[in-house]
Write an enzyme that holds these catalytic residues in place. Structure first.
Site, PDB file in Angstrom:
ATOM      1  CG  HIS C  18      87.674   7.531  63.130  1.00 19.65           C
ATOM      2  ND1 HIS C  18      88.217   7.883  64.339  1.00 19.65           N
ATOM      3  CD2 HIS C  18      88.687   7.621  62.226  1.00 19.65           C
ATOM      4  CE1 HIS C  18      89.504   8.151  64.191  1.00 19.65           C
ATOM      5  NE2 HIS C  18      89.812   8.015  62.907  1.00 19.65           N
ATOM      6  NE  ARG C  91      91.573  13.616  58.326  1.00 25.10           N
ATOM      7  CZ  ARG C  91      92.491  13.747  59.257  1.00 25.10           C
ATOM      8  NH1 ARG C  91      92.199  14.388  60.380  1.00 25.10           N
ATOM      9  NH2 ARG C  91      93.698  13.266  59.089  1.00 25.10           N
TER      10      ARG C  91
END
Lengths: 153, 153, 153, 153, 153, 153
Positions: C18, C91
């Site tokens: 993050h 991802r």
């Protein structure tokens, strides 16, 4: 140095796919510990005693295969057992993503432990414990999906 | 019985990913044969002599690792070398689909040979030979993608 | 017109992934609002106060980054904040499918709001909050997976 | 500082999907350079002059959008144009894997350049240049797949 | 012999995607039974009476389409209805993996029953019941995602 | 109205997977036309005469199955044959993405033609023509991958 692998899982219940994977892995390791992850907070479909007993029955003729239960982190359990390898099966690309992330996390937690993947036999790639549970829950016949040596009622 | 693995590939050129994979596989096998697939009809970017020389340099301190070339079916080459295992790396789900099909075809051709998969290190998962070739072709700097012990001009 | 992005998520807990994503997005936006989705019915692992405080600590030196909480639809929150962009990280392919569907649903609800995707750094692609929680739950060391400026006990 | 994005591609031919992507990206950047990758060795279906002319027609009313051609590495072209961003569209998970690897390779070659992904509109997700070429090659009607302002014969 | 298909699902709620799928499948079958899987233990968002009523309204002009509820295994329900086909829609690769495994399990349980897949229309591929529920839960407007003939409050 | 399906492909060579797919589709259609796509510019491994002869041998006892060749767009060929359905098999998620895009393009070109997908049998999901060609090229035994009624030398 002895090559020991831990094959962690829930085995709720054990399937033909799990059985085939261990048999395929036998030539690769000196010892395979099938380790049933035990988490008192997570509810399972079959009790741990039954799951352990089924695995013991299936592999009773393979002294190279041990059955155990564990809780906590898999890498810690491996260290305790002097196992440098984690054994996992791959059935499909989604398996791969999930398993790959877990393997890389384990490798970050303990770089000396390597995850070794074998691929499921084509004919067994559909057999997942969750589908078997779903069939069992609805009263269907699961005998085609589980190892021939055991009876799950 | 000695555990021998064949690691087949084109290695056009060898990458940091290939190097890391062999190093991760060392504890698992008694001998690893890196086998450069040679197909006189398929054009490669770098000549086979260079590709072989680079691999020999990288693994010169690892007597457990052999470098060889082969043509024909991988399973036939394995049999010739008494290798019961094929070693392959997995970087992503698309790799998995392709590699999985090849592994199952090989297992159908010779059920005694098992393909063993290790997962690429996260930081190396982008390093594919085809991307390295593309950068090289355009005159870019590929040194970050190839093993530190060799020079590719 | 100011380019404002909302980065919605649960951040349970915040990870290095993050943190890296916000830093990568800084040159693209004039303001980034990290918005912790708050749903009184869904149980989280860490309390919202802690999750907010961690994010405030990590980005305390970036006046361009605000931390907030919200409930309700993300597109409504964006409108309220005059944000035309939603920021999300990708991802892996499974992320993409899920995120893509959410992005298209948001775009149907409010065609003026665009979702902007950045890709995770290769070395951080394994870091998911759910894996971090799993390690934490079993007493493992999560420090390698979370931003260096905070302590999660 | 001006936010400049390079949108590299082959555009062989340009599709409604390419057009929609640029229009979606307009609020995000001060300038978008649509850069047709030119490789004298790779054969294309339509000549580069036509591909450039189609793009110029489509975006003739958008001074913020420039059309150019380039060869060599994308990151080098970006640097030359002071562009800190590469713009790319994502239609599906396979796109993501390919695009993600390229983005990470580019980010390794030049960490100051970030790839920004927007997702294709659902109704346009099927439109790939290769399918359009295939239909054109067989004499089918491609008008539904290409921007309304141009004619491809 | 009449070609009868069962289209099993939860339809919680029915979406434009479900509606389009049935309409696309009409030319293929003599009868389509939309069968709402009913499991008293699983909690749903909308009550089964409403879900059934919505489907009946939507397909009231299609005598070829029947609406029903069932519990137990899908293959058993098919047999009871003399249906040799299960109808399912595919929106994306993850759908495919899940649906494929279920289809193969059903085919193992009853080899005479075949699952037939149609692909979602591109513009409808985002419409999943779970996203619709999420929007509804937060008070958003779901009318764009559900068939035009019904009102869901 | 007769339900006619076209099963288009290259069948270079036909595999057990192709054979199983047609047999599974028999109850669904009144007629299945296996249509070998013929493109004089694309080089194939086996000549079209052989590919056609193998298919004719395999399905000689099924009057419902016709063998044909075609060039041009599949949807045009379907129209010419009064076929409203295209039959395709799905083996894995990558298949799905490719096939799904083609199906949606065909549906845009002719909205009256629907593509119907059946899933490969688990044990046959590895059998792709390209792997069979690769094994054949290297002198391997392909008999396990092709229908039992034909001989490919």
């Amino acid at each position: 140095m002895k090559r020991i692998a831990v094959y962690p899982g829930t085995f709720d219940p054990v399937t033909k796919g799990h059985e085939a994977l261990v048999l395929k892995a036998l030539p690769l390791f000196d010892e395979i510990i099938i380790a049933i992850g035990h988490n008192s907070k997570k509810q399972t479909y079959f009790p741990i005693e039954k799951r352990k007993a089924w695995l013991e029955t299936i592999f009773s003729n393979y002294p190279q295969v041990k059955i155990d239960t564990f809780d906590g982190l898999t890498v810690n359990y491996c260290k305790e057992k002097n196992a440098r390898f984690i054994l996992r099966g791959l059935r499909n690309p989604t398996d791969f993503e999930y398993e790959g992330n877990i393997a890389q996390a384990n490798s970050t937690l303990n770089p000396e432990i390597e995850t070794v993947f074998l691929i499921s036999n084509p004919g067994l790639s559909i057999v997942s414990s969750s589908i078997v549970r779903e069939i069992h829950r609805h009263g269907g016949d699961i005998s085609q999906f589980i190892p021939s040596g055991i009876i799950i009622e």
